[in-house]
Motif scaffolding. Structure first.
Motif, mmCIF file in Angstrom:
data_model
loop_
_atom_site.group_PDB
_atom_site.id
_atom_site.type_symbol
_atom_site.label_atom_id
_atom_site.label_comp_id
_atom_site.label_asym_id
_atom_site.label_seq_id
_atom_site.Cartn_x
_atom_site.Cartn_y
_atom_site.Cartn_z
ATOM 1 N N ARG A 26 19.098 -21.527 -52.566
ATOM 2 C CA ARG A 26 20.049 -21.066 -51.547
ATOM 3 C C ARG A 26 19.557 -19.781 -50.881
ATOM 4 N NH1 ARG A 26 23.812 -22.030 -54.513
ATOM 5 N NH2 ARG A 26 24.489 -24.020 -53.637
ATOM 6 N N TRP A 33 16.389 -30.769 -54.152
ATOM 7 C CA TRP A 33 17.412 -29.806 -53.755
ATOM 8 C C TRP A 33 18.004 -30.093 -52.379
ATOM 9 C CZ3 TRP A 33 19.104 -26.925 -57.563
ATOM 10 C CH2 TRP A 33 18.232 -26.562 -58.601
ATOM 11 N N GLY A 49 19.455 -23.551 -58.240
ATOM 12 C CA GLY A 49 20.134 -23.712 -56.972
ATOM 13 C C GLY A 49 20.338 -22.397 -56.253
ATOM 14 N N ASP A 50 20.600 -21.330 -56.994
ATOM 15 C CA ASP A 50 20.789 -20.029 -56.356
ATOM 16 C C ASP A 50 19.500 -19.558 -55.684
ATOM 17 O OD1 ASP A 50 23.432 -19.887 -57.086
ATOM 18 O OD2 ASP A 50 23.070 -18.675 -58.883
ATOM 19 N N GLU A 89 24.192 -28.053 -47.911
ATOM 20 C CA GLU A 89 25.305 -27.104 -48.003
ATOM 21 C C GLU A 89 25.079 -25.891 -47.104
ATOM 22 O OE1 GLU A 89 25.679 -26.013 -52.078
ATOM 23 O OE2 GLU A 89 26.168 -28.048 -52.741
ATOM 24 N N GLU A 90 23.840 -25.446 -47.037
ATOM 25 C CA GLU A 90 23.534 -24.239 -46.275
ATOM 26 C C GLU A 90 23.315 -24.497 -44.785
ATOM 27 O OE1 GLU A 90 23.495 -21.061 -47.296
ATOM 28 O OE2 GLU A 90 24.278 -21.790 -49.212
ATOM 29 N N ASP A 113 20.665 -31.405 -51.586
ATOM 30 C CA ASP A 113 22.100 -31.114 -51.561
ATOM 31 C C ASP A 113 22.364 -29.660 -51.200
ATOM 32 O OD1 ASP A 113 20.879 -30.437 -54.020
ATOM 33 O OD2 ASP A 113 22.788 -30.497 -55.093
ATOM 34 N N VAL A 114 21.578 -28.743 -51.783
ATOM 35 C CA VAL A 114 21.738 -27.321 -51.476
ATOM 36 C C VAL A 114 21.332 -27.046 -50.028
ATOM 37 C CG1 VAL A 114 21.042 -24.983 -52.107
ATOM 38 C CG2 VAL A 114 21.365 -26.720 -53.890
#
Length: 415
Positions: A223, A255, A219-220, A261-262, A257-258
């Protein structure tokens, strides 16, 4: 947004339809579905892949609600199914358009009447580019986007769409990639070089940036990649290369969801999500990596909607059964099929989640059975799959079944 109605051909079912038992005269798909045959009533033979309607509807609703809640434009990737019946259901749920991977898919979408297409790939085929340019000029409602990641690609595109006085421009997204990934510029300087080339080329128009985060492991990393894309988009705007708001397109099914979020509700960007595998989900790869479960939900908002039903043909030794399903019918690129349920000839069903497919031949699956599980020749096994994007293309016609196992529709795929 005006509702899009696709043109869905009414194909025929005959002896060529794998999994259907139809030795007589051909029958139209619509007529066959109107008869509401039962999956286990004699109109089918084994193996056959089916799509469970209740789970399909659940999946389509889940992503429609997710993208709407986060202010994302949704252009689901049609390569997963290449089934216009599913395209229509996705559009009806609010999708803006469809994503394609190849020029042939774009051609198919246009034959179905799809007015908005994002080709998530570089296109260097001058013949296909000229056809797309002609479509843009012929149909003022046709919206099209494709990628560029090199000055050479920009040159090919510009040459193909040149010499069209008054012609509509070909809109392009600069693709950003990552080291070890597939296509896409690797550095900020490369992104800007390609962007300037697009903006300067006659017949082309820069629309924004794009990338594919699905190949990243954490996830990082996703992101950081998404933030880099947002920075690229901001630089294009600051240099006056793109009209506001620029498009930023991303899109796998692991991904999102990530991504949300961003990028949720970014007024300075038009974020286009391209996830496609969600429509059928699975019982393997995406089940393990579901963004909904990762986000802390008690259960996955998506469900594995594809099932392959095969028959046990042999129980040659204790703990081993052979099912009539192999590589020709079931994909295994992201893991083998997943045994889910046993159905005996009298209709009795039993859970088979402890069993495991250990090998596949062309038309045989080796099924390892847990102690105490009784399987006999003639029994049927319902399998889930892993990775829907390589499952649909093995089947030209796919029955859609209700929870009582009656067939309510038949999908035709166009791979």
């Amino acid at each position: 947004m005006e509702r899009i109605r696709l043109r869905i051909p009414d194909e025929q079912i005959d002896w060529r339809a794998t999994g259907f038992w139809w030795p007589g005269r051909p029958i139209a798909v619509s007529e066959f579905a109107a008869r509401r045959p039962h999956l286990f009533g004699g109109a089918f033979t084994w193996p056959i892949m089916v799509l469970r309607r209740s789970k399909l509807e659940r999946n389509i609703a889940a992503l429609a609600e997710f993208t709407a809640a986060h202010g994302l434009t949704f252009a689901p990737h049609g390569k997963t199914s290449m089934a216009p019946v599913l395209f229509q259901a996705q559009l009806d749920a609010g999708a803006w358009g469809l994503t394609a991977a190849t020029a042939n898919q774009v051609l198919a979408y246009r034959r179905f009447g799809m007015p908005r297409v994002l080709l998530a790939n570089e296109l260097l085929d001058a013949t296909a580019l000229r056809w797309i340019a002609a479509e843009l000029d012929r149909d003022p409602d046709f919206e099209f986007l494709c990628y560029a990641d090199s000055p050479a690609g920009v040159e090919v595109a510009a040459g193909a769409v040149a010499r069209r006085p008054g012609g509509r421009p070909l809109r392009m997204l600069v693709e950003r990639g990552f080291p070890g990934g597939r296509t896409g510029c690797r550095t900020e300087d490369q992104v800007m070089e390609v962007a300037r080339a697009v903006a300067a080329a006659p017949g082309l128009e820069l629309a924004g940036v794009a990338g594919y985060e699905g190949g990243l492991a954490t996830g990082d990393a996703v992101r950081d990649f998404v933030r880099g894309l947002a920075g690229d988009a901001a630089r294009l705007g600051a240099e006056g290369l793109v009209a506001a708001p620029p498009i930023l397109s991303v899109g796998g099914s692991s991904w999102f969801d990530v991504v949300a979020e961003e990028l949720a509700d970014r007024g300075d960007l038009r974020v286009v999500l391209r996830s496609g595998a969600y429509v059928a989900h699975d019982d393997g790869l995406y089940h393990r990596n579901s963004p909904f479960r990762r986000a802390g939900g008690a259960e996955d908002d998506l469900a594995g909607a594809l099932e392959i039903w095969a028959q046990i043909s042999s129980v040659p030794e204790p703990g081993l059964a052979i099912a009539t399903m192999g590589r020709r019918e079931a994909n295994s690129d992201a893991g083998p099929p997943v045994p889910r349920v046993l159905r005996r000839p009298d209709g009795e069903q039993a859970d088979l989640s402890g069993a495991e497919v250990t090998a596949l031949n062309d038309h045989h699956a080796y099924l390892s059975l847990p102690a105490g599980v009784r399987v006999a020749p003639g029994d049927l096994v319902g399998f889930g799959i892993s990775h829907p994007c390589t499952a649909f293309d093995r089947w030209r016609l796919i029955p859609v079944v209700a929870d009582d196992d009656t067939v309510v529709d038949v999908l035709r795929t166009y791979f």
